[in-house]
Design a protein around this motif. Structure first.
Motif, PDB file in Angstrom:
ATOM      1  N   THR A  42      59.340 -27.398  20.079  1.00 57.37           N
ATOM      2  CA  THR A  42      59.735 -28.002  21.489  1.00 57.37           C
ATOM      3  C   THR A  42      61.151 -27.983  21.494  1.00 57.37           C
ATOM      4  OG1 THR A  42      60.197 -30.264  20.349  1.00 57.37           O
ATOM      5  CG2 THR A  42      57.801 -29.847  21.354  1.00 57.37           C
ATOM      6  N   GLU A  47      57.229 -31.484  29.201  1.00 60.36           N
ATOM      7  CA  GLU A  47      56.050 -31.230  28.453  1.00 60.36           C
ATOM      8  C   GLU A  47      54.654 -31.522  28.559  1.00 60.36           C
ATOM      9  OE1 GLU A  47      58.394 -32.602  24.817  1.00 60.36           O
ATOM     10  OE2 GLU A  47      59.135 -30.489  24.550  1.00 60.36           O
ATOM     11  N   GLU A  48      54.691 -32.727  29.025  1.00 62.88           N
ATOM     12  CA  GLU A  48      53.100 -33.492  29.209  1.00 62.88           C
ATOM     13  C   GLU A  48      52.459 -32.522  30.354  1.00 62.88           C
ATOM     14  OE1 GLU A  48      53.534 -37.271  30.497  1.00 62.88           O
ATOM     15  OE2 GLU A  48      54.042 -38.084  28.455  1.00 62.88           O
ATOM     16  N   GLN A  49      53.276 -31.874  31.158  1.00 65.09           N
ATOM     17  CA  GLN A  49      52.644 -31.171  32.473  1.00 65.09           C
ATOM     18  C   GLN A  49      52.761 -29.520  32.065  1.00 65.09           C
ATOM     19  OE1 GLN A  49      54.991 -32.096  35.582  1.00 65.09           O
ATOM     20  NE2 GLN A  49      54.464 -34.251  35.832  1.00 65.09           N
ATOM     21  N   GLY A  50      53.138 -29.034  30.934  1.00 64.49           N
ATOM     22  CA  GLY A  50      52.946 -27.734  30.523  1.00 64.49           C
ATOM     23  C   GLY A  50      53.925 -26.949  31.341  1.00 64.49           C
ATOM     24  N   THR A  78      63.214 -36.479  31.133  1.00 69.44           N
ATOM     25  CA  THR A  78      62.571 -35.577  32.131  1.00 69.44           C
ATOM     26  C   THR A  78      62.039 -34.351  31.348  1.00 69.44           C
ATOM     27  OG1 THR A  78      64.340 -35.820  33.734  1.00 69.44           O
ATOM     28  CG2 THR A  78      63.003 -33.668  33.586  1.00 69.44           C
ATOM     29  N   ALA A 110      60.411 -34.913  28.456  1.00 71.93           N
ATOM     30  CA  ALA A 110      59.015 -35.291  27.918  1.00 71.93           C
ATOM     31  C   ALA A 110      58.062 -35.207  29.233  1.00 71.93           C
ATOM     32  CB  ALA A 110      59.265 -36.770  27.473  1.00 71.93           C
ATOM     33  N   ARG A 111      58.310 -35.637  30.295  1.00 74.70           N
ATOM     34  CA  ARG A 111      57.585 -35.364  31.530  1.00 74.70           C
ATOM     35  C   ARG A 111      57.186 -33.814  31.548  1.00 74.70           C
ATOM     36  NH1 ARG A 111      60.920 -39.365  35.436  1.00 74.70           N
ATOM     37  NH2 ARG A 111      60.265 -41.024  34.500  1.00 74.70           N
ATOM     38  N   SER A 140      57.680 -23.386  24.858  1.00 75.02           N
ATOM     39  CA  SER A 140      58.035 -23.731  23.233  1.00 75.02           C
ATOM     40  C   SER A 140      57.632 -22.644  22.547  1.00 75.02           C
ATOM     41  CB  SER A 140      57.331 -25.051  22.786  1.00 75.02           C
ATOM     42  OG  SER A 140      55.712 -24.762  23.284  1.00 75.02           O
TER      43      SER A 140
END
Length: 88
Positions: A46, A34-37, A29, A31-32, A41
């Motif tokens: 991270t 973080e991809e979407q901002g 979750t 990782a998802r 961080s």
């Protein structure tokens, strides 16, 4: 993992979470998100590496006069007591 949200997010249970709120998520979750901002961080870290630190070992200290020191420069300093020449 605890992460701080930077955007609104609806958790798997359907609860809408606000920016600035801290939530507990698993690695997938995270990782998802973080991809979407969607997560903050701080200091370009991270959430997964926020606890790591690196330190350098101290430099070794120089002991002794070192190579190439003239013999008349080796020995006690000018404030040292006189040598005992009694021969005992």
């Amino acid at each position: 993992m605890q992460v701080r949200l930077s955007a609104y997010w609806t958790d798997p249970g359907g609860t809408v979470r606000s920016p600035g709120e801290t939530v507990d998520v698993d690695a997938v979750t995270l990782a998802r998100m973080e991809e979407q901002g969607m997560v903050e961080s701080p200091d370009s870290q991270t959430a997964s590496d926020a606890g790591t630190t690196t330190t350098k070992p101290p430099k070794p200290q120089k002991i002794g006069p070192g190579p190439g020191t003239p013999p008349d420069k080796i020995g006690p300093g000018p404030g040292a007591p006189p040598a005992d020449d009694s021969g005992n």
